[in-house]
Scaffold this motif. Sequence first.
Motif, PDB file in Angstrom:
ATOM      1  N   LYS A 125      36.951  33.236  41.372  1.00 27.45           N
ATOM      2  CA  LYS A 125      35.939  33.930  42.160  1.00 27.45           C
ATOM      3  C   LYS A 125      36.134  35.424  41.963  1.00 27.45           C
ATOM      4  CE  LYS A 125      35.560  30.279  45.561  1.00 27.45           C
ATOM      5  NZ  LYS A 125      35.749  29.869  46.947  1.00 27.45           N
ATOM      6  N   LEU A 126      35.146  36.082  41.406  1.00 23.40           N
ATOM      7  CA  LEU A 126      35.203  37.497  41.099  1.00 23.40           C
ATOM      8  C   LEU A 126      35.493  38.313  42.358  1.00 23.40           C
ATOM      9  CD1 LEU A 126      34.890  39.547  38.839  1.00 23.40           C
ATOM     10  CD2 LEU A 126      32.479  39.711  39.431  1.00 23.40           C
ATOM     11  N   GLY A 127      36.511  39.166  42.286  1.00 21.54           N
ATOM     12  CA  GLY A 127      36.845  40.041  43.405  1.00 21.54           C
ATOM     13  C   GLY A 127      37.747  39.420  44.447  1.00 21.54           C
ATOM     14  N   SER A 128      38.298  38.239  44.196  1.00 18.32           N
ATOM     15  CA  SER A 128      39.103  37.578  45.215  1.00 18.32           C
ATOM     16  C   SER A 128      40.608  37.799  45.038  1.00 18.32           C
ATOM     17  CB  SER A 128      38.814  36.074  45.204  1.00 18.32           C
ATOM     18  OG  SER A 128      39.209  35.512  43.963  1.00 18.32           O
ATOM     19  N   MET A 129      41.019  38.422  43.920  1.00 14.91           N
ATOM     20  CA  MET A 129      42.441  38.609  43.665  1.00 14.91           C
ATOM     21  C   MET A 129      42.992  39.787  44.467  1.00 14.91           C
ATOM     22  SD  MET A 129      44.249  38.969  39.967  1.00 14.91           S
ATOM     23  CE  MET A 129      44.742  40.649  39.777  1.00 14.91           C
ATOM     24  N   ASP A 130      44.187  39.640  44.997  1.00 21.89           N
ATOM     25  CA  ASP A 130      44.844  40.723  45.721  1.00 21.89           C
ATOM     26  C   ASP A 130      45.487  41.652  44.699  1.00 21.89           C
ATOM     27  OD1 ASP A 130      46.025  42.336  47.608  1.00 21.89           O
ATOM     28  OD2 ASP A 130      47.702  40.981  47.975  1.00 21.89           O
ATOM     29  N   ILE A 131      44.997  42.898  44.632  1.00 27.88           N
ATOM     30  CA  ILE A 131      45.503  43.844  43.640  1.00 27.88           C
ATOM     31  C   ILE A 131      46.265  45.004  44.290  1.00 27.88           C
ATOM     32  CG2 ILE A 131      43.728  43.272  41.947  1.00 27.88           C
ATOM     33  CD1 ILE A 131      42.296  45.869  42.818  1.00 27.88           C
ATOM     34  N   GLU A 132      46.749  44.802  45.501  1.00 27.30           N
ATOM     35  CA  GLU A 132      47.450  45.870  46.219  1.00 27.30           C
ATOM     36  C   GLU A 132      48.685  46.347  45.453  1.00 27.30           C
ATOM     37  OE1 GLU A 132      49.658  46.629  50.512  1.00 27.30           O
ATOM     38  OE2 GLU A 132      48.250  44.978  50.298  1.00 27.30           O
ATOM     39  N   VAL A 133      49.458  45.422  44.897  1.00 23.53           N
ATOM     40  CA  VAL A 133      50.672  45.783  44.161  1.00 23.53           C
ATOM     41  C   VAL A 133      50.309  46.577  42.909  1.00 23.53           C
ATOM     42  CG1 VAL A 133      52.654  44.871  42.914  1.00 23.53           C
ATOM     43  CG2 VAL A 133      51.964  43.832  45.063  1.00 23.53           C
TER      44      VAL A 133
END
Length: 44
Positions: free
Chosen positions: A5-13
């Motif tokens: 799902k586009l945009g669902s990944m946590d990219i905080e790190v």
Amino acid sequence: MAEHKLGSMDIEVQEKTFDGFMSFVSKTVVCILVLLVLMAIFII
């Protein structure tokens, strides 16, 4: 397989790593420029 799902990944790190890298590069560039200016003033 699970659907992506586009945009669902946590990219905080990744964002923190990139911010740290950019901070390091910026500080390094400033230090190099200061060193070059000081060399130009005192060596020439």
